[in-house]
Design a protein around this motif. Sequence first.
Motif, PDB file in Angstrom:
ATOM      1  N   LEU A 112      -8.741 -41.721  31.256  1.00 43.97           N
ATOM      2  CA  LEU A 112      -8.917 -40.084  31.473  1.00 43.97           C
ATOM      3  C   LEU A 112      -7.730 -39.791  30.268  1.00 43.97           C
ATOM      4  N   HIS A 113      -6.655 -39.778  30.211  1.00 43.43           N
ATOM      5  CA  HIS A 113      -5.924 -39.390  29.745  1.00 43.43           C
ATOM      6  C   HIS A 113      -6.070 -39.747  28.071  1.00 43.43           C
ATOM      7  N   LEU A 129      -6.390 -36.567  25.626  1.00 42.98           N
ATOM      8  CA  LEU A 129      -6.315 -36.348  23.994  1.00 42.98           C
ATOM      9  C   LEU A 129      -7.046 -36.333  22.900  1.00 42.98           C
ATOM     10  N   ASN A 130      -8.807 -36.447  22.725  1.00 47.17           N
ATOM     11  CA  ASN A 130      -9.697 -36.425  22.132  1.00 47.17           C
ATOM     12  C   ASN A 130     -10.356 -35.231  22.157  1.00 47.17           C
ATOM     13  N   ASP A 131     -10.406 -34.586  23.474  1.00 48.90           N
ATOM     14  CA  ASP A 131     -11.517 -33.875  24.150  1.00 48.90           C
ATOM     15  C   ASP A 131     -10.947 -32.698  24.816  1.00 48.90           C
ATOM     16  N   ALA A 132     -10.941 -31.508  24.412  1.00 50.43           N
ATOM     17  CA  ALA A 132     -10.667 -30.079  24.925  1.00 50.43           C
ATOM     18  C   ALA A 132     -10.925 -29.791  26.541  1.00 50.43           C
ATOM     19  N   ARG A 133     -11.832 -30.459  26.472  1.00 44.81           N
ATOM     20  CA  ARG A 133     -12.551 -29.765  27.875  1.00 44.81           C
ATOM     21  C   ARG A 133     -12.370 -30.797  28.720  1.00 44.81           C
ATOM     22  N   VAL A 134     -11.949 -31.898  28.741  1.00 47.21           N
ATOM     23  CA  VAL A 134     -11.423 -32.782  29.120  1.00 47.21           C
ATOM     24  C   VAL A 134     -10.076 -32.817  29.774  1.00 47.21           C
ATOM     25  N   ARG A 135      -9.068 -32.655  28.346  1.00 46.98           N
ATOM     26  CA  ARG A 135      -7.677 -31.900  29.190  1.00 46.98           C
ATOM     27  C   ARG A 135      -7.958 -30.848  30.105  1.00 46.98           C
ATOM     28  N   GLU A 136      -8.547 -29.782  29.633  1.00 45.92           N
ATOM     29  CA  GLU A 136      -8.144 -28.899  30.637  1.00 45.92           C
ATOM     30  C   GLU A 136      -9.100 -29.200  32.223  1.00 45.92           C
ATOM     31  N   ALA A 164      -6.323 -29.100  35.308  1.00 45.83           N
ATOM     32  CA  ALA A 164      -5.969 -28.296  36.727  1.00 45.83           C
ATOM     33  C   ALA A 164      -6.150 -29.487  37.578  1.00 45.83           C
ATOM     34  N   GLU A 165      -6.767 -31.024  37.284  1.00 47.20           N
ATOM     35  CA  GLU A 165      -6.599 -31.362  38.937  1.00 47.20           C
ATOM     36  C   GLU A 165      -4.699 -31.971  38.750  1.00 47.20           C
ATOM     37  N   TYR A 166      -4.160 -31.989  37.579  1.00 48.85           N
ATOM     38  CA  TYR A 166      -2.421 -32.653  37.894  1.00 48.85           C
ATOM     39  C   TYR A 166      -2.383 -30.883  38.205  1.00 48.85           C
ATOM     40  N   ARG A 167      -2.382 -30.286  37.965  1.00 50.19           N
ATOM     41  CA  ARG A 167      -1.605 -29.013  39.053  1.00 50.19           C
ATOM     42  C   ARG A 167      -2.222 -28.669  40.731  1.00 50.19           C
ATOM     43  N   ARG A 168      -3.582 -29.452  40.953  1.00 51.00           N
ATOM     44  CA  ARG A 168      -3.497 -29.883  42.080  1.00 51.00           C
ATOM     45  C   ARG A 168      -2.346 -30.497  42.487  1.00 51.00           C
ATOM     46  N   TRP A 169      -2.248 -31.576  42.451  1.00 50.50           N
ATOM     47  CA  TRP A 169      -1.914 -32.867  42.897  1.00 50.50           C
ATOM     48  C   TRP A 169      -0.548 -32.352  43.071  1.00 50.50           C
ATOM     49  N   ARG A 170       0.466 -31.657  41.667  1.00 47.05           N
ATOM     50  CA  ARG A 170       1.247 -30.817  42.176  1.00 47.05           C
ATOM     51  C   ARG A 170       1.880 -29.658  43.618  1.00 47.05           C
ATOM     52  N   GLY A 171       0.414 -28.929  43.154  1.00 44.80           N
ATOM     53  CA  GLY A 171       1.121 -28.501  43.707  1.00 44.80           C
ATOM     54  C   GLY A 171       0.962 -29.190  45.624  1.00 44.80           C
ATOM     55  N   CYS A 172       0.844 -30.343  45.949  1.00 46.55           N
ATOM     56  CA  CYS A 172       1.109 -31.169  47.141  1.00 46.55           C
ATOM     57  C   CYS A 172       2.277 -30.886  47.631  1.00 46.55           C
ATOM     58  N   PHE A 173       3.421 -31.213  46.144  1.00 51.32           N
ATOM     59  CA  PHE A 173       4.526 -31.455  46.611  1.00 51.32           C
ATOM     60  C   PHE A 173       5.179 -30.368  46.234  1.00 51.32           C
ATOM     61  N   THR A 174       4.670 -29.128  46.395  1.00 55.27           N
ATOM     62  CA  THR A 174       5.191 -27.699  46.412  1.00 55.27           C
ATOM     63  C   THR A 174       5.263 -27.397  47.630  1.00 55.27           C
TER      64      THR A 174
END
Length: 237
Positions: free
Chosen positions: A131-132, A136-143, A147-157
């Motif tokens: 997926l990473h 790197l090669n598809d803007a839609r996948v990157r976006e 968002a998924e990683y923001r949600r994951w990091r939000g758990c630690f916040t």
Amino acid sequence: MSADAKDNPTAAVPAARAGRPGRTRASAKGEQTRARLIAAARTLLAGGMSERFTTRNVAALSGVSHGMCHYHFQDRTDLVLAVVADIRPEWILPLEEAVAAPGTFAERAGRVVDLLSRPEGAELSHLHAALHWHALNDARVRECLEAEYRRWRGCFTALFEVLAAERGGGVDARLLGEAVAAAVDGLAAVESLGAEVDPGAVLRALLRTVAAGSWAGAPERGSAPDPAPRTPPAAGG
């Protein structure tokens, strides 16, 4: 139209249409087909076959016609996005539940450590790598992945927001959460290389150190920092 039909409009509708059992069956079949396509997409991505990851190959692997694949997914990017959503219950939702369940900061931190100490399955690890690559090669996948990683990091916040509430403020929950999330991500990369690292011990030490450091630098409400702070509870037991 009969008088009964005027008084009760549904009486004029055939039973098959009123209950729509045919449509329900079609919907269930469509969901099964979609699930088969997503499973095939996971298999190709986890197998390191990004160069072979096409809608045609996914359809062939799932035993579905190419046309039916495009009925459910417009292109291969849509398939990748579906895989991103499909793996969410395997890595994000358990972490959210561990943080959201009742308990003190130390108790919640202990649940987080226990969860993150479990080895990540080979398929999920390979999927994240694939997926990473697509990000790197598809803007839609990157976006979507961002968002998924923001949600994951939000758990630690959210975890450190519990600490801030216990101490009456003075804790930058977002900064500490982002720092720990970055460290956890790095630890996962180290583990993926087969390094002899005890993730549980590392995570406990990390959370204890960060929690203690935030306490030492946290001012009392409306006052200067306490030069002799009280000993905070140990994170993770």
